[in-house]
Design a protein around this motif. Sequence first.
Motif, mmCIF file in Angstrom:
data_model
loop_
_atom_site.group_PDB
_atom_site.id
_atom_site.type_symbol
_atom_site.label_atom_id
_atom_site.label_comp_id
_atom_site.label_asym_id
_atom_site.label_seq_id
_atom_site.Cartn_x
_atom_site.Cartn_y
_atom_site.Cartn_z
ATOM 1 N N THR A 126 0.823 -1.193 0.000
ATOM 2 C CA THR A 126 0.000 0.000 0.000
ATOM 3 C C THR A 126 0.860 1.246 0.000
ATOM 4 N N ALA A 127 2.034 1.134 0.546
ATOM 5 C CA ALA A 127 2.906 2.296 0.653
ATOM 6 C C ALA A 127 3.258 2.825 -0.729
ATOM 7 N N GLU A 128 3.581 1.922 -1.609
ATOM 8 C CA GLU A 128 3.903 2.347 -2.967
ATOM 9 C C GLU A 128 2.709 3.037 -3.594
ATOM 10 N N ASP A 129 1.567 2.443 -3.375
ATOM 11 C CA ASP A 129 0.350 3.019 -3.909
ATOM 12 C C ASP A 129 0.192 4.461 -3.447
ATOM 13 N N GLU A 130 0.476 4.655 -2.179
ATOM 14 C CA GLU A 130 0.334 6.001 -1.646
ATOM 15 C C GLU A 130 1.235 6.975 -2.377
ATOM 16 N N ARG A 131 2.465 6.538 -2.599
ATOM 17 C CA ARG A 131 3.387 7.424 -3.283
ATOM 18 C C ARG A 131 2.921 7.697 -4.707
ATOM 19 N N ILE A 132 2.440 6.637 -5.342
ATOM 20 C CA ILE A 132 1.941 6.805 -6.696
ATOM 21 C C ILE A 132 0.752 7.765 -6.698
ATOM 22 N N GLU A 133 -0.139 7.523 -5.751
ATOM 23 C CA GLU A 133 -1.295 8.404 -5.613
ATOM 24 C C GLU A 133 -0.836 9.846 -5.441
ATOM 25 N N GLU A 134 0.121 10.004 -4.563
ATOM 26 C CA GLU A 134 0.627 11.328 -4.268
ATOM 27 C C GLU A 134 1.140 11.999 -5.534
ATOM 28 N N ARG A 135 1.873 11.209 -6.307
ATOM 29 C CA ARG A 135 2.411 11.744 -7.538
ATOM 30 C C ARG A 135 1.286 12.103 -8.505
ATOM 31 N N GLU A 145 7.811 11.830 4.366
ATOM 32 C CA GLU A 145 6.746 11.240 5.159
ATOM 33 C C GLU A 145 6.300 9.917 4.560
ATOM 34 N N ALA A 146 6.219 9.899 3.232
ATOM 35 C CA ALA A 146 5.840 8.666 2.547
ATOM 36 C C ALA A 146 6.879 7.581 2.813
ATOM 37 N N LEU A 147 8.141 7.975 2.765
ATOM 38 C CA LEU A 147 9.214 7.019 3.016
ATOM 39 C C LEU A 147 9.116 6.476 4.433
ATOM 40 N N VAL A 148 8.927 7.378 5.364
ATOM 41 C CA VAL A 148 8.794 6.968 6.749
ATOM 42 C C VAL A 148 7.604 6.016 6.905
ATOM 43 N N ASN A 149 6.533 6.365 6.225
ATOM 44 C CA ASN A 149 5.355 5.505 6.223
ATOM 45 C C ASN A 149 5.697 4.124 5.698
ATOM 46 N N ASP A 150 6.461 4.117 4.649
ATOM 47 C CA ASP A 150 6.889 2.863 4.059
ATOM 48 C C ASP A 150 7.716 2.053 5.050
ATOM 49 N N ILE A 151 8.612 2.751 5.721
ATOM 50 C CA ILE A 151 9.456 2.085 6.716
ATOM 51 C C ILE A 151 8.595 1.505 7.831
ATOM 52 N N ILE A 152 7.649 2.317 8.289
ATOM 53 C CA ILE A 152 6.733 1.833 9.319
ATOM 54 C C ILE A 152 6.038 0.569 8.844
ATOM 55 N N GLY A 153 5.614 0.604 7.586
ATOM 56 C CA GLY A 153 4.960 -0.560 7.027
ATOM 57 C C GLY A 153 5.845 -1.791 7.082
ATOM 58 N N LYS A 154 7.105 -1.595 6.809
ATOM 59 C CA LYS A 154 8.051 -2.702 6.840
ATOM 60 C C LYS A 154 8.251 -3.203 8.260
ATOM 61 N N VAL A 155 8.481 -2.266 9.126
ATOM 62 C CA VAL A 155 8.744 -2.613 10.513
ATOM 63 C C VAL A 155 7.525 -3.278 11.147
ATOM 64 N N ALA A 164 4.480 4.683 22.939
ATOM 65 C CA ALA A 164 5.445 3.626 22.643
ATOM 66 C C ALA A 164 5.726 3.547 21.149
ATOM 67 N N VAL A 165 4.654 3.566 20.380
ATOM 68 C CA VAL A 165 4.794 3.489 18.931
ATOM 69 C C VAL A 165 5.541 4.705 18.398
ATOM 70 N N CYS A 166 5.338 5.805 19.078
ATOM 71 C CA CYS A 166 6.006 7.038 18.686
ATOM 72 C C CYS A 166 7.514 6.833 18.632
ATOM 73 N N GLY A 167 8.017 6.006 19.535
ATOM 74 C CA GLY A 167 9.437 5.711 19.539
ATOM 75 C C GLY A 167 9.886 5.089 18.231
ATOM 76 N N VAL A 168 9.090 4.174 17.727
ATOM 77 C CA VAL A 168 9.405 3.538 16.449
ATOM 78 C C VAL A 168 9.330 4.560 15.330
ATOM 79 N N TRP A 169 8.301 5.413 15.417
ATOM 80 C CA TRP A 169 8.143 6.448 14.411
ATOM 81 C C TRP A 169 9.375 7.348 14.373
ATOM 82 N N ILE A 170 9.808 7.749 15.541
ATOM 83 C CA ILE A 170 10.981 8.608 15.630
ATOM 84 C C ILE A 170 12.203 7.895 15.077
ATOM 85 N N TRP A 171 12.294 6.619 15.382
ATOM 86 C CA TRP A 171 13.410 5.841 14.842
ATOM 87 C C TRP A 171 13.398 5.908 13.325
ATOM 88 N N ALA A 172 12.207 5.718 12.759
ATOM 89 C CA ALA A 172 12.078 5.739 11.301
ATOM 90 C C ALA A 172 12.493 7.088 10.739
#
Lengths: 144, 144
Positions: A4-13, A27-37, B111-119
């Motif tokens: 979904t993260a990619e989709d978001e970026r595509i949507e954004e574009r 923010e999108a990248l961070v979102n993507d990272i969150i998605g991974k984590v 708690a989740v905020c910590g992960v967010w900050i990490w990202a």
Amino acid sequence: MRRTAEDERIEERRRGPIPAEVDLAIEALVNDIIGKVADKWTMLILEALEEHGVLRFTQLGRAVGGISQKMLTQTVRQMERDGLVRRTVHPVIPPRVDYELTPLGASLGAAVCGVWIWAETHHAEIEQARRAFAAGRTVAEGVS
Amino acid sequence: MRRTAEDERIEERRRGPIPAEVDLAIEALVNDIIGKVADKWTMLILEALEEHGVLRFTQLGRAVGGISQKMLTQTVRQMERDGLVRRTVHPVIPPRVDYELTPLGASLGAAVCGVWIWAETHHAEIEQARRAFAAGRTVAEGVS
DNA sequence: CCGTATCCTCCGAGATACTG
DNA sequence: CAGTATCTCGGAGGATACGG
């Protein structure tokens, strides 16, 4: 988690490449990272490596528990790609591959640990909330 | 997230409530909680409510962005069930329902905020790691 | 022992339409 | 406005078999 993260970026574009949206890109990248984590196997592998240090492929699989080879390979590859784990191949027979956390991975482990601790600390409250919810949710919530 | 490992442990517990396995039961529960928390929409809703305080249904949907009504309802219900959010129905016309974090939900948010900050802190390193990985693991060629 | 490749199942999740 | 019900579909992920 679905892609979904990619989709978001595509949507954004698609919506419009406004110049001042670099922040949004990050923010999108961070979102993507969150998605991974926020992936179950990622977290469990993180924990396993955090606890055992260095593990071989099958050892890691057993340490995680209930993971298929496919998902183990896949997840561990993604983590390697993201610089979270280091994969060391020993060119011997039989083949031997070691996995361990990079400093970056360890730091993520520390952050995630906070969530883990939260879960351990508050699981009783969650159970209670679930029971209360199951008991009766038709309870009138006062409109303050 | 598919139901896999937890199911086994839950099954295990169902089959035989061996006294000495209480720790494993709790571990399974914690695992389950992690699985729930590790959901993308849960995290985003958590963030949205953390930032905006109290939101109505559609407001929440817009704050999260790109979420379908179904997933919004579904996720928010699960969070309510787990005691993370409080849902307040105002019996008026037109209907009005407010959502807000409970103290428990707020603590999870922290708690989740910590992960967010990490990202946010390490996203550059991850990007770098990805480039390095894509470049090839044979020789470290300088990326200009 | 360490993977990759293939198939197949199943459920997450979006879209749509409808009710209170 | 706030949800529920139903259909559909893509793709995540398990099982299996094979290659190095």
